[in-house]
Design a protein around this motif. Sequence first.
Motif, PDB file in Angstrom:
ATOM      1  N   MET A   1       0.418  -1.445  -0.173  1.00 32.59           N
ATOM      2  CA  MET A   1       0.174   0.340  -0.299  1.00 32.59           C
ATOM      3  C   MET A   1       0.495   1.320  -0.012  1.00 32.59           C
ATOM      4  N   ARG A   2       0.844   1.863  -0.517  1.00 36.15           N
ATOM      5  CA  ARG A   2       1.278   3.599  -0.989  1.00 36.15           C
ATOM      6  C   ARG A   2       0.047   4.640  -0.681  1.00 36.15           C
ATOM      7  N   GLN A   3       0.082   5.616  -0.467  1.00 33.21           N
ATOM      8  CA  GLN A   3      -0.874   6.394  -0.014  1.00 33.21           C
ATOM      9  C   GLN A   3       0.122   7.713  -0.131  1.00 33.21           C
ATOM     10  N   ASN A   4      -0.686   9.243  -0.541  1.00 33.47           N
ATOM     11  CA  ASN A   4      -0.886   9.809  -0.030  1.00 33.47           C
ATOM     12  C   ASN A   4      -1.756  10.863  -0.505  1.00 33.47           C
ATOM     13  N   LEU A   5      -1.678  12.040   0.597  1.00 32.02           N
ATOM     14  CA  LEU A   5      -3.455  12.454   0.376  1.00 32.02           C
ATOM     15  C   LEU A   5      -2.897  14.370   0.599  1.00 32.02           C
ATOM     16  N   HIS A   6      -1.863  14.639   0.505  1.00 29.55           N
ATOM     17  CA  HIS A   6      -1.565  15.771   1.863  1.00 29.55           C
ATOM     18  C   HIS A   6      -0.172  16.281  -0.838  1.00 29.55           C
ATOM     19  N   THR A   7      -1.049  17.151  -1.410  1.00 31.94           N
ATOM     20  CA  THR A   7      -0.183  16.937  -2.425  1.00 31.94           C
ATOM     21  C   THR A   7      -0.773  18.391  -3.621  1.00 31.94           C
ATOM     22  N   HIS A   8      -0.214  19.238  -3.628  1.00 36.08           N
ATOM     23  CA  HIS A   8      -0.093  20.479  -4.170  1.00 36.08           C
ATOM     24  C   HIS A   8       0.451  20.257  -6.052  1.00 36.08           C
ATOM     25  N   SER A   9      -0.630  21.049  -6.341  1.00 35.80           N
ATOM     26  CA  SER A   9      -0.204  21.713  -7.886  1.00 35.80           C
ATOM     27  C   SER A   9      -0.211  22.402  -7.530  1.00 35.80           C
ATOM     28  N   THR A  10      -0.288  22.957  -9.161  1.00 38.07           N
ATOM     29  CA  THR A  10      -0.160  24.315  -9.822  1.00 38.07           C
ATOM     30  C   THR A  10      -1.159  25.232  -9.564  1.00 38.07           C
ATOM     31  N   TYR A  11      -2.238  24.667  -8.981  1.00 39.78           N
ATOM     32  CA  TYR A  11      -3.032  25.025  -9.003  1.00 39.78           C
ATOM     33  C   TYR A  11      -3.193  26.193  -8.013  1.00 39.78           C
ATOM     34  N   CYS A  12      -2.409  25.991  -7.047  1.00 40.86           N
ATOM     35  CA  CYS A  12      -2.059  26.790  -5.869  1.00 40.86           C
ATOM     36  C   CYS A  12      -0.257  26.594  -5.948  1.00 40.86           C
ATOM     37  N   ASP A  13       0.585  25.887  -4.972  1.00 41.83           N
ATOM     38  CA  ASP A  13       1.888  26.392  -4.902  1.00 41.83           C
ATOM     39  C   ASP A  13       2.745  25.009  -5.306  1.00 41.83           C
ATOM     40  N   GLY A  14       1.805  23.847  -5.681  1.00 40.44           N
ATOM     41  CA  GLY A  14       2.488  23.044  -6.503  1.00 40.44           C
ATOM     42  C   GLY A  14       3.887  23.457  -7.879  1.00 40.44           C
ATOM     43  N   LYS A  15       4.614  22.829  -8.146  1.00 39.35           N
ATOM     44  CA  LYS A  15       4.907  22.878  -9.815  1.00 39.35           C
ATOM     45  C   LYS A  15       4.932  22.176 -10.362  1.00 39.35           C
ATOM     46  N   ASP A  16       3.892  21.162 -10.694  1.00 43.15           N
ATOM     47  CA  ASP A  16       3.152  20.190 -11.710  1.00 43.15           C
ATOM     48  C   ASP A  16       1.820  20.374 -11.720  1.00 43.15           C
ATOM     49  N   GLN A  17       1.447  19.686 -13.010  1.00 44.80           N
ATOM     50  CA  GLN A  17       0.170  19.746 -13.097  1.00 44.80           C
ATOM     51  C   GLN A  17      -0.454  18.624 -12.355  1.00 44.80           C
ATOM     52  N   PRO A  18      -1.777  18.868 -12.136  1.00 44.79           N
ATOM     53  CA  PRO A  18      -2.159  17.381 -11.409  1.00 44.79           C
ATOM     54  C   PRO A  18      -2.625  16.099 -12.240  1.00 44.79           C
ATOM     55  N   GLU A  19      -2.415  15.868 -13.700  1.00 44.67           N
ATOM     56  CA  GLU A  19      -1.865  14.637 -14.322  1.00 44.67           C
ATOM     57  C   GLU A  19      -0.359  14.874 -13.782  1.00 44.67           C
ATOM     58  N   GLU A  20       0.187  15.579 -14.359  1.00 45.48           N
ATOM     59  CA  GLU A  20       1.594  14.708 -13.841  1.00 45.48           C
ATOM     60  C   GLU A  20       2.183  14.162 -13.091  1.00 45.48           C
ATOM     61  N   MET A  21       1.423  14.509 -11.404  1.00 45.44           N
ATOM     62  CA  MET A  21       0.862  14.021 -10.989  1.00 45.44           C
ATOM     63  C   MET A  21       0.500  12.593 -10.214  1.00 45.44           C
ATOM     64  N   ILE A  22      -0.418  12.264 -10.783  1.00 50.49           N
ATOM     65  CA  ILE A  22      -1.620  11.458 -11.079  1.00 50.49           C
ATOM     66  C   ILE A  22      -0.244   9.969 -11.870  1.00 50.49           C
ATOM     67  N   GLN A  23       0.888  10.743 -12.986  1.00 45.29           N
ATOM     68  CA  GLN A  23       1.153   9.591 -14.298  1.00 45.29           C
ATOM     69  C   GLN A  23       2.678   9.505 -13.198  1.00 45.29           C
ATOM     70  N   THR A  24       3.277   9.901 -12.245  1.00 41.66           N
ATOM     71  CA  THR A  24       4.190   9.944 -11.431  1.00 41.66           C
ATOM     72  C   THR A  24       3.501   9.180 -10.330  1.00 41.66           C
ATOM     73  N   ALA A  25       3.037   9.009  -9.750  1.00 41.36           N
ATOM     74  CA  ALA A  25       2.017   8.112  -8.672  1.00 41.36           C
ATOM     75  C   ALA A  25       2.380   6.631  -9.358  1.00 41.36           C
ATOM     76  N   ILE A  26       1.601   6.439 -10.447  1.00 44.20           N
ATOM     77  CA  ILE A  26       0.986   5.063 -11.286  1.00 44.20           C
ATOM     78  C   ILE A  26       2.655   4.617 -11.339  1.00 44.20           C
ATOM     79  N   ALA A  27       3.052   5.796 -12.029  1.00 37.75           N
ATOM     80  CA  ALA A  27       5.263   4.920 -12.010  1.00 37.75           C
ATOM     81  C   ALA A  27       5.681   4.198 -10.886  1.00 37.75           C
TER      82      ALA A  27
END
Length: 271
Positions: A1-27
Motif C-alpha cells: 500500500m502506498r498513499q499520499n493525501l497531501h498534494t499541491h499542484s499548479t492550482y496553488c503553490d505546487g510545481k506540477d500539473q495534477p495529471e503529471e502528478m497522477i502519472q508519477t504516482a502510477i509509475a
Amino acid sequence: MRQNLHTHSTYCDGKDQPEEMIQTAIAEKFDILGFSGHGHCIYDDASMSQQGQAKYIDEIRRLQKQYADEIQIYLGIEQDILGRVPNPRDFDYIIGSAHFVEHEGQFMSVDYSEEMMCKILHEWFHDDFLEYAKTYYQNVRMMKDWDEVDIIGHLDLLTKYNEGNKYFDFENPKYVSIACDTIDALANKIFEVNTGAIARGYRTSPYPYKNLLAYMQEKNIRICLNSDCHDRTKLACNFQESLEMIRSVGYSSMVILTSDGFKDLLLEAFQ
C-alpha cells in the motif's frame, strides 16, 4: 500500500500539473493519491482564488474518473483556519491547518521563511518561543469542533526552522505540555505524519516531532503518512524512514482513504 493525501499542484503553490502528478504516482506504484490544494484564504498568497478553486474541483473530478482503473484519486482541500471552505461537501476529505499567527490585527505566516518566523518571534513574542507556541497551538485547537476537518495538517509547523534545536529544545517539558494539550483536544481527528519539510531541506525528521508522535500513539490517535508534495519527484519523500519511526513508537496501523471513508490498515501493508 502506498498513499499520499497531501498534494499541491499548479492550482496553488505546487510545481506540477495534477495529471503529471497522477502519472508519477502510477509509475511509483501508489495505490491512493489525494489532492489537497490550498483553499481560498485572503491572507495566503499561495492559496487558490475562488475561481481557481472551482476549476480545481472540476479537473480533479475529471481525472478521478479518467484514471479510475489505474489508481484511486480523491479530491481534498487544505483548509487554513482563516479560510474555512463554504461547501465542505464538495470534497472527499479536508485537511485542517494553521499557517498564520495574529498580532494586533496583522497576520504573518509561521512557515513562509525563516526571516519571517524570526520577525514573529522577536517583534511579537520578544524571543519567547513558549509564548509563540501557546498562541500557535491555541489556533490549532480551534479545529476541535470543526466537523468538516478530517486530518490535522503538520501539527507542529511552527518548528519548521528549529532543526538542531536552533530556537528552542524540542524536549522542553513546557513546550511538550502545550503541544500535548492540543493533541488531547483534537483526539477525535486523524493526524498526519508529514515529510514536507524534509523534501524542502529544512528538517531531517517529519512533523510531528518523534516525542509528540509517541504521545499520539499512547492516546490511540489515528495517523496517516503524507509527503505534503509540491514536487512530483518527491512524492514519497522519506516514507521508508518515517514508517520506521512510526513503528518505533509503537504504532501497528495507519489509516487509508476509501470510497467508504477512512479505514485502518496494518502497518505491514505499507511500503
